[in-house]
Motif scaffolding. Structure first.
Motif: not given
Length: 181
Positions: A47-48, A61-62, A65-66
């Motif tokens: 995970d970011p 959302h990130n 996107s990742r």
């Protein structure tokens, strides 16, 4: 579109000529399996950096996107797609009925023929036969004759040089070619 259609009025044989027309689901599934098999198990999604959220089960959302970038990086590679597609489209239709390849040294002269069930395709850099890929070599224009006529004079390949003879030997060893008696 009709794949096969006809009425036999007497005993007959039906031949299917050409490449198959796979469904999109089959293409995506087979390609994804091929890509997955080449990725080392040690590579993992992470995970970011995620900030505190009001709803811990929400997917930010990130993260999407990742994940999209991970898919793009692993799936949208023209070399990988080309290699997979050539192998996929030349896979034997009935692999269980394929005879076991026999390895034998190339004769100094004579004609080699494509095995009756051999399937070939090529790109600028690769030759594909029966679900396998082979790097092309310089001077391998004989490949076009082999694919077009399904036979090749060994002398034609001999004049192309040692890398071509090695490629020809691999095709024999893998069962794509046999002696034309």
């Amino acid at each position: 579109r009709v794949a096969h259609w006809g009425i036999a009025r007497t005993s007959s044989l039906t031949y299917s000529i050409g490449y198959r027309a796979p469904g999109v689901a089959d293409i995506l599934g087979n390609f994804a399996d091929d890509v997955a098999a080449s990725i080392p198990e040690r590579l993992r999604y992470t995970d970011p950096e995620i900030n505190s959220q009001i709803h811990p089960a929400a997917i930010p959302h990130n993260v999407i996107s990742r994940l999209r970038q991970l898919l793009v990086d692993n799936l949208l590679d023209d070399v990988r797609i080309s290699d997979w597609f050539g192998r996929y489209m030349t896979e034997p239709k009935y692999p269980d009925l394929q005879p076991m390849p026999e390895s034998w040294p190339l004769p100094a002269k004579g004609i080699l023929a494509a095995s009756p069930d051999a399937r070939f395709a090529f790109t600028d850099t690769m030759l594909f036969a029966n679900g396998r890929s082979y790097a092309r070599c310089s001077g391998d224009q004989w490949i076009y004759e082999l694919i077009d006529k399904r036979r090749i004079n060994i002398k034609t390949v001999t004049t192309a040089g040692k890398p071509s003879l090695q490629l020809l030997q691999r095709l024999v060893d893998d069962g794509a070619l046999c002696c034309d008696d």
